[in-house]
Scaffold this motif. Structure first.
Motif, PDB file in Angstrom:
ATOM      1  N   ASP A 111       0.848  -1.203   0.000  1.00 26.47           N
ATOM      2  CA  ASP A 111       0.000   0.000   0.000  1.00 26.47           C
ATOM      3  C   ASP A 111       0.881   1.250   0.000  1.00 26.47           C
ATOM      4  O   ASP A 111       0.616   2.216  -0.724  1.00 26.47           O
ATOM      5  CB  ASP A 111      -0.891   0.040   1.250  1.00 26.47           C
ATOM      6  CG  ASP A 111      -2.002  -0.985   1.236  1.00 26.47           C
ATOM      7  OD1 ASP A 111      -2.457  -1.368   0.136  1.00 26.47           O
ATOM      8  OD2 ASP A 111      -2.435  -1.393   2.333  1.00 26.47           O
ATOM      9  N   LEU A 115       1.114   4.163  -2.849  1.00 26.08           N
ATOM     10  CA  LEU A 115       0.425   5.409  -2.496  1.00 26.08           C
ATOM     11  C   LEU A 115       1.336   6.612  -2.366  1.00 26.08           C
ATOM     12  O   LEU A 115       1.087   7.656  -2.965  1.00 26.08           O
ATOM     13  CB  LEU A 115      -0.331   5.217  -1.180  1.00 26.08           C
ATOM     14  CG  LEU A 115      -0.988   6.475  -0.590  1.00 26.08           C
ATOM     15  CD1 LEU A 115      -2.206   6.868  -1.404  1.00 26.08           C
ATOM     16  CD2 LEU A 115      -1.363   6.264   0.869  1.00 26.08           C
ATOM     17  N   GLN A 152      -8.183  10.322  -9.283  1.00 24.69           N
ATOM     18  CA  GLN A 152      -8.979  10.279  -8.054  1.00 24.69           C
ATOM     19  C   GLN A 152      -8.820  11.570  -7.249  1.00 24.69           C
ATOM     20  O   GLN A 152      -9.793  12.104  -6.707  1.00 24.69           O
ATOM     21  CB  GLN A 152      -8.561   9.086  -7.204  1.00 24.69           C
ATOM     22  CG  GLN A 152      -8.789   7.735  -7.868  1.00 24.69           C
ATOM     23  CD  GLN A 152      -8.265   6.592  -7.021  1.00 24.69           C
ATOM     24  OE1 GLN A 152      -8.781   6.317  -5.932  1.00 24.69           O
ATOM     25  NE2 GLN A 152      -7.218   5.923  -7.507  1.00 24.69           N
ATOM     26  N   LEU A 178     -12.485   3.732 -11.394  1.00 20.24           N
ATOM     27  CA  LEU A 178     -11.913   4.721 -10.487  1.00 20.24           C
ATOM     28  C   LEU A 178     -12.720   6.019 -10.469  1.00 20.24           C
ATOM     29  O   LEU A 178     -12.392   6.933  -9.708  1.00 20.24           O
ATOM     30  CB  LEU A 178     -10.470   5.030 -10.884  1.00 20.24           C
ATOM     31  CG  LEU A 178      -9.466   3.881 -10.733  1.00 20.24           C
ATOM     32  CD1 LEU A 178      -8.088   4.313 -11.201  1.00 20.24           C
ATOM     33  CD2 LEU A 178      -9.409   3.385  -9.295  1.00 20.24           C
ATOM     34  N   PHE A 269      -6.495   7.950   2.041  1.00 17.51           N
ATOM     35  CA  PHE A 269      -6.454   6.485   2.002  1.00 17.51           C
ATOM     36  C   PHE A 269      -7.327   5.897   3.106  1.00 17.51           C
ATOM     37  O   PHE A 269      -8.126   4.983   2.878  1.00 17.51           O
ATOM     38  CB  PHE A 269      -5.001   6.017   2.149  1.00 17.51           C
ATOM     39  CG  PHE A 269      -4.838   4.525   2.249  1.00 17.51           C
ATOM     40  CD1 PHE A 269      -4.881   3.726   1.117  1.00 17.51           C
ATOM     41  CD2 PHE A 269      -4.628   3.913   3.483  1.00 17.51           C
ATOM     42  CE1 PHE A 269      -4.728   2.349   1.205  1.00 17.51           C
ATOM     43  CE2 PHE A 269      -4.460   2.535   3.583  1.00 17.51           C
ATOM     44  CZ  PHE A 269      -4.517   1.754   2.440  1.00 17.51           C
ATOM     45  N   GLY A 272     -11.000   6.127   2.438  1.00 13.97           N
ATOM     46  CA  GLY A 272     -11.481   5.425   1.257  1.00 13.97           C
ATOM     47  C   GLY A 272     -11.638   6.309   0.038  1.00 13.97           C
ATOM     48  O   GLY A 272     -12.094   5.844  -1.018  1.00 13.97           O
ATOM     49  N   GLN A 273     -11.227   7.572   0.121  1.00 17.57           N
ATOM     50  CA  GLN A 273     -11.333   8.480  -1.022  1.00 17.57           C
ATOM     51  C   GLN A 273     -10.252   8.227  -2.072  1.00 17.57           C
ATOM     52  O   GLN A 273     -10.396   8.635  -3.216  1.00 17.57           O
ATOM     53  CB  GLN A 273     -11.233   9.937  -0.550  1.00 17.57           C
ATOM     54  CG  GLN A 273     -12.403  10.409   0.287  1.00 17.57           C
ATOM     55  CD  GLN A 273     -12.177  11.811   0.810  1.00 17.57           C
ATOM     56  OE1 GLN A 273     -11.431  12.030   1.779  1.00 17.57           O
ATOM     57  NE2 GLN A 273     -12.801  12.771   0.172  1.00 17.57           N
ATOM     58  N   ARG A 275      -7.775   5.155  -3.643  1.00 19.87           N
ATOM     59  CA  ARG A 275      -7.559   3.710  -3.695  1.00 19.87           C
ATOM     60  C   ARG A 275      -6.367   3.394  -4.596  1.00 19.87           C
ATOM     61  O   ARG A 275      -6.503   3.344  -5.819  1.00 19.87           O
ATOM     62  CB  ARG A 275      -8.803   3.004  -4.226  1.00 19.87           C
ATOM     63  CG  ARG A 275     -10.033   3.134  -3.329  1.00 19.87           C
ATOM     64  CD  ARG A 275     -11.233   2.495  -4.006  1.00 19.87           C
ATOM     65  NE  ARG A 275     -11.685   3.268  -5.152  1.00 19.87           N
ATOM     66  CZ  ARG A 275     -12.250   2.750  -6.238  1.00 19.87           C
ATOM     67  NH1 ARG A 275     -12.373   1.434  -6.366  1.00 19.87           N
ATOM     68  NH2 ARG A 275     -12.658   3.516  -7.225  1.00 19.87           N
ATOM     69  N   ALA A 277      -3.948   1.295  -6.727  1.00 20.60           N
ATOM     70  CA  ALA A 277      -4.095   0.008  -7.413  1.00 20.60           C
ATOM     71  C   ALA A 277      -2.712  -0.540  -7.743  1.00 20.60           C
ATOM     72  O   ALA A 277      -1.810   0.205  -8.114  1.00 20.60           O
ATOM     73  CB  ALA A 277      -4.905   0.186  -8.694  1.00 20.60           C
TER      74      ALA A 277
END
Length: 307
Positions: A111, A115, A152, A178, A269, A272-273, A275, A277
């Motif tokens: 992650d 990110l 996003q 997305l 993160f 949840g706004q 994500r 991948a």
């Protein structure tokens, strides 16, 4: 320990796994047992440059196992991520403590590399565009490690319409999931309704079309290492502007902004706004496959190496 390096320039095939000594942390450095490595386009490109081989650096995440003199912020046992300027494609790597960001509980090393660095570039480029609520955004290389976060973040920052530009429309489904509104392919002539701002990660021959896709008064943020030129007349005729963005300059000259962006990314993160991948996780011995995924533009999101 194992480490990936290369002896001469070329394609992914020049990468090889060798045995190396575990490094010793110096002043201000952390020794990290690496759990995940983020593969980036700039590093992939450097392997092909006709110059002396360089260490394969990049985003790393893992556990601090030792610290050098002067380190007070990250102790052994901390889980961190950050940009490694030395040998990062390795089981152990050195990380400057100033570049280290603590990984919060509930987030994995994968992650973190998917990110933080890519998200910092995306968020920084977006801030450079000075987005206003209700505007429209155009993101090139939209399915890349940076681009898929940028589409996003543009929405989070208030974009009413988000257009994703890609090299292959086969990536459209991924991007619609997305939340983008439109997906267009380059180098086609028209990219639909003009956008208020564009974030370009491709450069080269795509700079001109990206500028042409802007509405009058539009802003193009160029953050690619791919170069490219623009004619002054194309700026004048539409009162458009081009803004260059470089993450290294922000990290070096305004560390407070750099840290604020890091915290902002983790907040998005956690809520949840945002994500991140991951296209694929390759073992260290398959670093060549990871580079090939980037070079062929096959990736949907981040490409990660796992030592």
């Amino acid at each position: 320990m194992r480490r990936v390096q290369y002896e001469h320039s070329g394609g992914p095939e020049v990468l090889e796994v060798v045995s190396a000594e575990v490094p010793t942390p110096g002043l201000g450095e952390l020794l990290v047992r690496v759990e995940a490595i983020g593969v980036t386009l700039p590093v992939v490109r450097k392997v092909r440059e006709p110059r002396e081989p360089i260490p394969l650096g990049g985003e790393i995440a893992g556990e601090v196992v030792a610290v050098g003199e002067g380190v007070t912020s990250c102790m052994p046992g901390y889980r961190v991520t950050g940009l490694c300027f030395g040998h990062g494609y390795a089981e152990y790597a050195l990380l400057n403590s100033a570049m280290a960001s603590t990984i919060p509980d509930g987030a994995s090393a994968v992650d973190a590399v998917a990110l933080v660095r890519s998200g910092l570039v995306a968020l920084g480029a977006l801030d450079a565009a000075r987005p206003q609520p209700g505007e429209s955004a155009l993101i090139t290389a939209a399915a890349s490690g940076v681009g898929h976060l940028a589409v996003q973040l543009a929405r989070v920052r208030g974009a009413e319409r988000v257009v994703a530009a890609v090299s292959d429309l086969a990536k459209a489904e991924f991007l619609y999931e997305l939340g983008v509104d439109e997906v267009v392919a380059y180098p086609q002539e028209s990219w639909g309704e003009p956008a208020d701002y564009a974030l370009d990660a491709v450069g080269g021959e795509l700079l001109g079309p990206a500028l042409a896709a802007l509405a009058p008064g539009g802003r193009l943020v160029a953050y690619s290492s791919g170069g490219g030129t623009i004619q002054a007349y194309d700026l004048l005729v539409g009162a458009k502007s081009v803004i260059g963005f470089q993450m290294a300059r922000v990290a070096r000259e305004t560390p407070d902004i750099y840290e604020h962006w890091r915290q902002e990314l983790w907040q998005y993160f956690a809520s949840g706004q945002l994500r991140p991948a991951v296209h694929a996780e390759f073992p260290l011995a398959e670093a060549a496959h990871a580079h090939t995924a980037i070079e062929t533009r096959a990736n949907l999101g981040k490409v990660v190496l796992i030592p």
